[in-house]
Each structure stands twice: as C-alpha cells, then as structure tokens.
Write a protein that holds these residues in place. Structure first.
Motif, PDB file in Angstrom:
ATOM      1  N   ARG A  85      -4.201 -21.146 -54.898  1.00  0.00           N
ATOM      2  CA  ARG A  85      -3.940 -22.523 -54.453  1.00  0.00           C
ATOM      3  C   ARG A  85      -3.193 -22.535 -53.131  1.00  0.00           C
ATOM      4  N   ALA A  86      -2.332 -21.529 -52.928  1.00  0.00           N
ATOM      5  CA  ALA A  86      -1.557 -21.453 -51.691  1.00  0.00           C
ATOM      6  C   ALA A  86      -2.367 -20.828 -50.553  1.00  0.00           C
ATOM      7  N   GLY A  87      -3.632 -20.543 -50.804  1.00  0.00           N
ATOM      8  CA  GLY A  87      -4.478 -19.996 -49.736  1.00  0.00           C
ATOM      9  C   GLY A  87      -4.478 -18.479 -49.663  1.00  0.00           C
ATOM     10  N   GLY A  88      -3.913 -17.822 -50.688  1.00  0.00           N
ATOM     11  CA  GLY A  88      -3.840 -16.360 -50.684  1.00  0.00           C
ATOM     12  C   GLY A  88      -5.072 -15.708 -51.294  1.00  0.00           C
ATOM     13  N   LEU A  89      -5.021 -14.376 -51.337  1.00  0.00           N
ATOM     14  CA  LEU A  89      -6.137 -13.576 -51.860  1.00  0.00           C
ATOM     15  C   LEU A  89      -5.757 -12.914 -53.168  1.00  0.00           C
TER      16      LEU A  89
ATOM     17  N   GLY B 261      -5.516  -6.842 -39.268  1.00  0.00           N
ATOM     18  CA  GLY B 261      -6.179  -7.600 -40.326  1.00  0.00           C
ATOM     19  C   GLY B 261      -5.169  -8.484 -41.013  1.00  0.00           C
ATOM     20  N   TYR B 262      -5.565  -9.002 -42.123  1.00  0.00           N
ATOM     21  CA  TYR B 262      -4.655  -9.792 -42.951  1.00  0.00           C
ATOM     22  C   TYR B 262      -3.719  -8.820 -43.646  1.00  0.00           C
ATOM     23  N   THR B 263      -2.419  -9.029 -43.519  1.00  0.00           N
ATOM     24  CA  THR B 263      -1.500  -8.137 -44.220  1.00  0.00           C
ATOM     25  C   THR B 263      -0.724  -8.921 -45.264  1.00  0.00           C
ATOM     26  N   ALA B 264      -0.420  -8.251 -46.335  1.00  0.00           N
ATOM     27  CA  ALA B 264       0.259  -8.909 -47.444  1.00  0.00           C
ATOM     28  C   ALA B 264       0.974  -7.846 -48.254  1.00  0.00           C
TER      29      ALA B 264
ATOM     30  N   VAL C 113      -4.159  -7.615 -49.646  1.00  0.00           N
ATOM     31  CA  VAL C 113      -4.460  -8.628 -50.656  1.00  0.00           C
ATOM     32  C   VAL C 113      -3.136  -8.971 -51.344  1.00  0.00           C
ATOM     33  N   ASP C 114      -2.938 -10.244 -51.698  1.00  0.00           N
ATOM     34  CA  ASP C 114      -1.649 -10.648 -52.252  1.00  0.00           C
ATOM     35  C   ASP C 114      -1.442 -10.158 -53.674  1.00  0.00           C
TER      36      ASP C 114
END
Ligand code: AMP
Ligand code: MG
Length: 354
Positions: A30-34, A2-5, A172-173
C-alpha cells in the motif's frame, strides 16, 4: 543505481498464512513498496499494479529492460474487468476452467491502468494465482498486484525465498518465505487479443488441456524456432539463464548420452568445472568423470523435473560451475515448458548429434 531497500524476511505458512504477516506485507504494498511472495509457479516480485511509481521500482530492482511487460495478479474476475476491456467470449470459460492457476491471459488494457505495466503496449497480462499466500495478499490489499518473477533479469526464476535473496537482497522491501513453489515453472501465457489465440509462453497449464477449449490454439512457432532476439515482449531467447554456459544436447538419446560424457571429459581435461543435469536413470552414464551431477528426477515425472529445474541451475552456479550439460525433452505435456526453459537457458543454441 537501482532501487535500494533494507530487505526484511518473514516466514509465512504456505497453507494457512498468518494474518499478521499478510497485514505487514499488504502495508508495504500500500505504501508503494516491493514484496516478494510465493506463488504456485515461481516467486513473484510484487507491487501495486495501479501505482506507476511502484511498478517502476520493479524494473529497477530486477534490472529489467523497458521492453518486458509485467503480469497483473488478480483476486477475482471483477478485477479483470477493471484492468481490461473488450474481453473476448472465450475469457469466461478459460478462467472458469483454469483459474486460480498457472494461466496468464493477455487482454486489451483499460485506459486507467498504468501503461508502464505493459511498457507502452495497449494490452495487459492477467493471472489469478492459486497459492494461499498470494490470494491472501490480494484479498487484503484489494488492488491487483503486478508481479514478474522475483529474479534478476535473464536469471533463472526464483522458486524459493533463498533464490530471491540471491538476486534481490537490498533491492526489495520484504520477502515472504513460504517454502518452495510447487510447480517451479512460470505460467502459460495466452494472447487473447489475437484470433485465434496464441500461446506466447508454454507453462504450467498444458497445451493439450487448453485445446479442449481452444482447438486451434498453437504455440507461437516463431517463438520456438527463431533463435534471434524478437521484438515481441517476453520472447528474448536468452532468459532463465544461469551464469554457467548451458550446453543443450539434442538427438537420439544413446548418442546424446555419449556426446555429453565425451564433452564433459574434454572440458574437465581442460580445467573446466562441469555440471550435468540428468535424469535419474541416466546418471550412471556420467559417474567417474569428475563432473557435478544433479538428478532432476525420473523421465516420466515431468512435474518433479519442472519443480527442481531452476533450483538445480542455481545450485551449480553457486558452486562456480563453468558449463552445464543437459539434454532436451520431448515437447509433450509439461515437456513443452521444460524444453522452452532449457532452450532459453542455453540462449537458443542447441548441440545436435546424430
Ligand atoms: P514473468 O512475470 O517474469 O514470468 O514474465 C512475464 C511474461 O509475461 C513476459 O515475459 C511476457 O512473456 C508475458 N507478458 C506480460 N505482459 C504481456 C503483454 N502485455 N503482452 C504479451 N506478453 C506479456
Ligand atoms: Mg521472469
């Protein structure tokens, strides 16, 4: 995969969000993160609604299948006009009455809005949240924020930052911790592309109140009575489910309480760990059984019950409970949304007793 952060957590004042916290969160978006953030309904998992790659990350983080579309959160009505076309006349009075607040409206989608937000449907679901943190974020970014509930797909929605981390740590960031959501249940979703409009999901705004503006409004009966997975978005019957098996009882209350106590006793005798979600005035029926009992509140205090319901299910999961016993609620006022969430937590199975 998955998406890792790397997940950062920042405390935020829910009434008066600190500007530096909002600036940091807006930067991530704005940087496209979560960014997971509190709203008055439940915590949202936010991304820039106009950035299809950011939206893709939401699906990965939630492990959400491609058929469940997202809600776009807006700051003002001008953003609705950016996202949607062919607004019906009823949109104005509805939003004037119920926004900001727990009401989501489905419109025809404007062509430039990423199709991934609605998973290929030609519609878009839009809500204006009331929570000061959500509003500050929308104000600061200037773009609409796509945000489904901040939980793993099919799990109970997250109503605290701790719940978000249970499901989404490392996915999630940033998590903004602004305390518990005050409603604790998701928004009411109305499809305005149908005439007359239909409630796709009962929630924080009540059918009774909406009927003042849309007298013909009904809760989609297919959605409530059909226990099969449905082709329509967001109507999967298994949803809001804890890991424990939810046993939902329905029938005359005296018989239901006896059936619940008997069932608890039998399961415990078979070595199972049993949790019971009960009303304050009914808890006495279950003492001495060896079940873990959580009182949701008094019968007439549906707001309290709504606020704590998902957290109670999660608390029982953390304790490794095998079965959660609970009884149905009358579909009046917020009881409509509560009984919808219970039905879906139980994957549509109801134990009827006479
Ligand atoms: P969540 O944000 O996790 O509370 O879930 C979003 C819900 O909004 C979905 O499960 C659907 O019920 C509903 N929804 C979002 N977009 C649409 C749409 N375009 N058409 C119909 N329902 C939608
Ligand atoms: Mg959800």
């Amino acid at each position: 995969m998955g998406y890792t952060a790397e997940t950062r957590v920042l405390q935020v004042n829910p009434q008066h969000p600190e500007p530096e916290v909002i600036t940091a969160a807006a930067g991530v978006l704005r940087a496209g993160g979560l960014v997971a953030f509190p709203t008055e309904t439940v915590y949202g998992l936010g991304a820039n609604a106009l950035d299809s790659q950011a939206i893709e990350r939401i699906y990965l983080a939630k492990r959400r299948p491609a058929y469940d579309p997202l809600i776009a959160h807006v700051y003002d009505f001008a953003q609705v006009q950016q996202l949607a076309i062919d607004l019906p006349e009823i949109a104005r009075p509805l939003t004037e009455h119920f926004w900001p607040g727990p009401l989501t409206l489905v419109f025809k989608r404007a062509p430039h809005v990423p199709e991934s937000i609605a998973q290929g449907l030609d519609t878009v679901a839009i809500r204006m949240p009331a929570h000061p943190v959500a509003r500050a974020l929308l104000d600061q970014t200037g773009f609409p924020i796509a945000a489904p509930s901040a939980n793993t797909f099919t799990r109970p929605s997250a109503t605290t930052a701790a719940h978000v981390l249970e499901d989404l740590q490392g996915r999630v960031d940033l998590v903004l911790d602004g305390g518990a959501s005050t409603i604790g249940l998701e928004s009411t979703v109305i499809d305005l592309t149908q005439d007359p409009p239909v409630i796709l999901r009962p929630g924080g705004v009540l059918l009774e109140d909406l009927k003042g503006l849309i007298p013909q409004l009904a809760v989609n009966p297919k959605y409530l009575s059909n226990p099969m997975p449905s082709a329509s978005p967001g109507m999967m019957i298994k949803h809001y489910s804890p890991r424990a098996n939810v046993m939902l009882f329905d029938g005359p209350i005296e018989v239901v309480l006896i059936a619940m106590a008997d069932t608890a006793q039998r399961l415990i005798a078979n070595g199972k760990k049993v949790g019971i979600l009960t009303l304050e005035e009914e808890a006495v029926h279950f003492t001495g059984l060896g079940a873990r009992i959580i009182s949701l509140g008094k019968r007439e205090d549906l707001s309290q019950i709504g606020r704590v319901l998902f957290g109670a299910m999660r608390a029982l999961d953390v304790q490794g409970i095998d079965a959660i016993l609970v009884h149905n609620f009358e579909k009046i006022g917020l009881g409509e949304a509560i009984s919808d969430r219970l039905l879906r937590a139980a994957s549509g199975r109801v134990i009827r007793v006479e």
